[in-house]
Design a protein around this motif. Structure first.
Motif, PDB file in Angstrom:
ATOM      1  N   ALA A  67     -66.050  15.301  46.624  1.00 46.51           N
ATOM      2  CA  ALA A  67     -64.705  14.975  47.092  1.00 46.51           C
ATOM      3  C   ALA A  67     -63.653  15.945  46.568  1.00 46.51           C
ATOM      4  CB  ALA A  67     -64.345  13.554  46.687  1.00 46.51           C
ATOM      5  N   VAL A  68     -63.877  16.486  45.360  1.00 48.50           N
ATOM      6  CA  VAL A  68     -62.863  17.376  44.761  1.00 48.50           C
ATOM      7  C   VAL A  68     -63.187  18.847  44.986  1.00 48.50           C
ATOM      8  CG1 VAL A  68     -62.355  15.660  42.994  1.00 48.50           C
ATOM      9  CG2 VAL A  68     -63.978  17.490  42.481  1.00 48.50           C
ATOM     10  N   ALA A  69     -64.365  19.137  45.563  1.00 48.88           N
ATOM     11  CA  ALA A  69     -64.791  20.537  45.692  1.00 48.88           C
ATOM     12  C   ALA A  69     -63.819  21.357  46.525  1.00 48.88           C
ATOM     13  CB  ALA A  69     -66.190  20.609  46.304  1.00 48.88           C
ATOM     14  N   ASP A  70     -63.161  20.713  47.533  1.00 48.72           N
ATOM     15  CA  ASP A  70     -62.246  21.471  48.378  1.00 48.72           C
ATOM     16  C   ASP A  70     -60.882  21.674  47.738  1.00 48.72           C
ATOM     17  OD1 ASP A  70     -61.353  18.906  48.509  1.00 48.72           O
ATOM     18  OD2 ASP A  70     -61.486  18.688  50.689  1.00 48.72           O
ATOM     19  N   LYS A  71     -60.699  21.198  46.505  1.00 46.26           N
ATOM     20  CA  LYS A  71     -59.436  21.373  45.798  1.00 46.26           C
ATOM     21  C   LYS A  71     -59.489  22.542  44.813  1.00 46.26           C
ATOM     22  CE  LYS A  71     -57.667  17.564  47.582  1.00 46.26           C
ATOM     23  NZ  LYS A  71     -56.556  17.596  48.557  1.00 46.26           N
ATOM     24  N   ILE A  72     -60.673  23.080  44.569  1.00 46.66           N
ATOM     25  CA  ILE A  72     -60.871  24.121  43.564  1.00 46.66           C
ATOM     26  C   ILE A  72     -61.468  25.353  44.250  1.00 46.66           C
ATOM     27  CG2 ILE A  72     -62.026  24.707  41.389  1.00 46.66           C
ATOM     28  CD1 ILE A  72     -62.255  21.700  40.853  1.00 46.66           C
ATOM     29  N   PRO A  73     -61.013  26.559  43.912  1.00 51.56           N
ATOM     30  CA  PRO A  73     -61.648  27.763  44.474  1.00 51.56           C
ATOM     31  C   PRO A  73     -63.159  27.730  44.258  1.00 51.56           C
ATOM     32  CG  PRO A  73     -59.656  28.362  43.297  1.00 51.56           C
ATOM     33  CD  PRO A  73     -59.890  26.894  43.019  1.00 51.56           C
ATOM     34  N   ARG A  74     -63.899  27.873  45.337  1.00 51.92           N
ATOM     35  CA  ARG A  74     -65.334  27.634  45.280  1.00 51.92           C
ATOM     36  C   ARG A  74     -66.063  28.585  44.339  1.00 51.92           C
ATOM     37  NH1 ARG A  74     -66.230  26.646  51.769  1.00 51.92           N
ATOM     38  NH2 ARG A  74     -65.868  24.386  51.753  1.00 51.92           N
ATOM     39  N   ARG A  75     -65.735  29.880  44.443  1.00 50.11           N
ATOM     40  CA  ARG A  75     -66.449  30.847  43.616  1.00 50.11           C
ATOM     41  C   ARG A  75     -66.230  30.566  42.137  1.00 50.11           C
ATOM     42  NH1 ARG A  75     -65.717  37.332  44.121  1.00 50.11           N
ATOM     43  NH2 ARG A  75     -63.637  36.810  43.325  1.00 50.11           N
ATOM     44  N   ARG A  76     -64.986  30.275  41.772  1.00 56.15           N
ATOM     45  CA  ARG A  76     -64.694  29.970  40.373  1.00 56.15           C
ATOM     46  C   ARG A  76     -65.468  28.740  39.907  1.00 56.15           C
ATOM     47  NH1 ARG A  76     -58.591  28.752  39.251  1.00 56.15           N
ATOM     48  NH2 ARG A  76     -58.465  30.868  40.120  1.00 56.15           N
ATOM     49  N   MET A  77     -65.501  27.719  40.751  1.00 57.13           N
ATOM     50  CA  MET A  77     -66.192  26.478  40.388  1.00 57.13           C
ATOM     51  C   MET A  77     -67.690  26.721  40.188  1.00 57.13           C
ATOM     52  SD  MET A  77     -66.247  22.880  42.480  1.00 57.13           S
ATOM     53  CE  MET A  77     -67.143  21.445  41.860  1.00 57.13           C
ATOM     54  N   LEU A  78     -68.318  27.440  41.124  1.00 53.48           N
ATOM     55  CA  LEU A  78     -69.763  27.677  41.038  1.00 53.48           C
ATOM     56  C   LEU A  78     -70.121  28.525  39.818  1.00 53.48           C
ATOM     57  CD1 LEU A  78     -70.579  28.346  44.807  1.00 53.48           C
ATOM     58  CD2 LEU A  78     -71.020  26.259  43.506  1.00 53.48           C
ATOM     59  N   VAL A  79     -69.317  29.551  39.533  1.00 57.10           N
ATOM     60  CA  VAL A  79     -69.600  30.421  38.386  1.00 57.10           C
ATOM     61  C   VAL A  79     -69.455  29.645  37.076  1.00 57.10           C
ATOM     62  CG1 VAL A  79     -68.779  32.423  37.089  1.00 57.10           C
ATOM     63  CG2 VAL A  79     -69.015  32.564  39.578  1.00 57.10           C
TER      64      VAL A  79
END
Length: 439
Positions: A67-79
């Motif tokens: 639910a919150v994944a679209d609120k955070i830059p994806r690349r930053r979150m995954l790294v």
């Protein structure tokens, strides 16, 4: 299927996923050996509890992260999540107490539970074409099967020259390599839905899932998979080292036999699915899991275990591989990440039941009784799947819309069957909250 790898961004993400999964597989083998080192004959109970903690993290963290994944830059979150996983894996070789295993496993799997939905939600934006996305789903399934096959074989080879503690180093390398591959690409920005609140986004996938008959059948299949899989994952180390008196290498080879059965089926299944329905393949696979896990109660030799584990791997792939197709058929594109997150949470909730059951039943009642209990669960789940999942499973469904004005544009979709009803491809959404029951 491999043509989708021509997309550089997806190719790097797929490589990141595959390398991280191999590292995770090494950690799974090492964790079983660590549990045996700390607890001896009670290793099944320790491993079962550790894996239950993993499932609690998956079930609790997964939907929220989605639910919150679209609120955070994806690349930053995954790294960041890859780096967190690497840091936790780095600490596992220094564990000296059972409770430390439990704490680190919770931290590691919480990061994984956040990583997986974010990763899955990224792929449709990278590959908007439906056929390419389908191939990507097939490759992801193959990557998970490769984890089951390659990781134990690699572990078996490494265990001839290093101690099992060093396997955790492979896990760290896998997560660091995954982070580097994610950094090497530019990911599309997520598109947050302004029309839905946070609670609605958390629960939407679950509501669609539980309202769809074929997905209720899939949930039962998930339970059969978890019951038979727990026999293998939790109790292999006890069978091999306590019952048969072999060592670490034979434990890894037994797990590799399970992976080999799954891999061979995954490679040949696309052609089968061109001629046989998903429902038939998955129910047959679940039935095979129930039978094979029941036969494990009769294990008398290591060779018989290898054969049975291969058979369970075969049923495992038959029951699981088509799941992505079912989820795709049962949701609109905009709801697909939420529905996949629901599958992620619900399937792991099944493992949350079977992991501790396999471990503690093996300790208190013996391995044969544990196998019979889990085989019974798998058998009942198979019957439930056949009951919940309609046959034939029609995509075009006649239905009505009580209270929908006659001039609403939705009535123009599909074909009219009778007054106040029409027929079109049916999925649960805002206009279709419940499944119709026309005969």
């Amino acid at each position: 299927m491999l043509s989708v790898l021509s997309n550089r961004t997806y190719r790097h993400l797929f490589m990141a996923q595959s390398i991280a999964l191999i590292g995770t597989g090494l950690a799974t083998v090492a964790l079983g050996l660590l549990a045996y080192d700390l607890a001896g004959e009670n290793a099944g109970a320790v491993l079962g509890t550790a894996l239950t903690i993993k499932m609690i993290a998956y079930v609790g963290v997964g939907p929220i992260a989605s639910a919150v994944a679209d609120k955070i830059p994806r690349r930053r979150m995954l790294v960041v999540l890859d780096l967190v996983r690497a840091a936790v894996a780095l600490l596992l070789p220094f564990v000296t107490e059972i409770w430390q295993v439990y704490v680190l496993i919770f931290l590691l799997q919480s990061a994984s539970a956040a990583f997986t939905p974010a990763f899955q939600a990224t792929i449709p934006d990278i590959l908007p074409d439906e056929k390419e996305y389908t191939r990507a789903l097939s490759l992801s399934r193959l990557a998970y099967d490769m984890e089951s096959l390659v990781s134990p074989m690699l572990a078996a080879a490494l265990l001839t020259i290093v101690s099992f503690h060093n396997l955790f180093a492979g896990t760290v390398i896998g997560f660091l390599a995954s982070a580097a591959l994610v950094v090497s690409v530019t990911l599309p920005r997520s598109t947050a839905s302004a029309s839905r609140g946070f609670y609605d986004r958390i629960t939407r996938g679950m509501r669609i899932y539980l309202a769809t008959p074929r997905l209720r059948g899939l949930l039962a299949i998930n339970m059969a998979v978890a019951a038979a899989g727990a026999v293998v994952i939790v109790n292999t180390v006890v069978y091999v080292q306590t019952v048969f008196g072999f060592g670490n290498r034979e434990t890894a080879l037994a797990l590799a036999a399970f992976g080999a059965g799954s891999m061979l089926v995954a490679l040949g299944l696309p052609k089968v699915l061109d001629r046989v329905s998903d429902r038939s393949v998955m129910v047959i696979g679940a039935a095979l899991l129930a039978i094979a896990s029941g036969l494990s109660a009769t294990l008398q030799s290591y060779a018989w275990l290898i054969a049975l584990w291969f058979l369970i791997g075969t049923g495992y792939s038959l029951a699981q591989t088509p799941a992505g197709r079912i989820l795709r058929r049962s949701s609109h594109a905009e709801d697909r990440p939420a529905v996949f997150a629901a599958q992620f949470a619900l399937s792991h909730a099944c493992w949350m039941v079977t992991y501790p059951l396999a471990g503690w039943a093996g300790v208190f009642f013996g391995l044969p009784v544990a196998s019979i209990i889990l085989a019974t669960i798998a058998g009942c789940a198979t019957l439930a799947a056949a009951w919940f999942w309609p046959f034939p499973d029609e995509e075009m469904v006649e239905h009505s819309h009580e209270g929908l004005p006659s001039h609403h544009p939705h009535w123009e979709q599909g074909t009219a069957k009778r007054r106040n009803s029409h027929t079109h491809v049916f999925v649960i959404d805002d206009l279709h909250a419940t499944w119709p029951h026309f005969k």
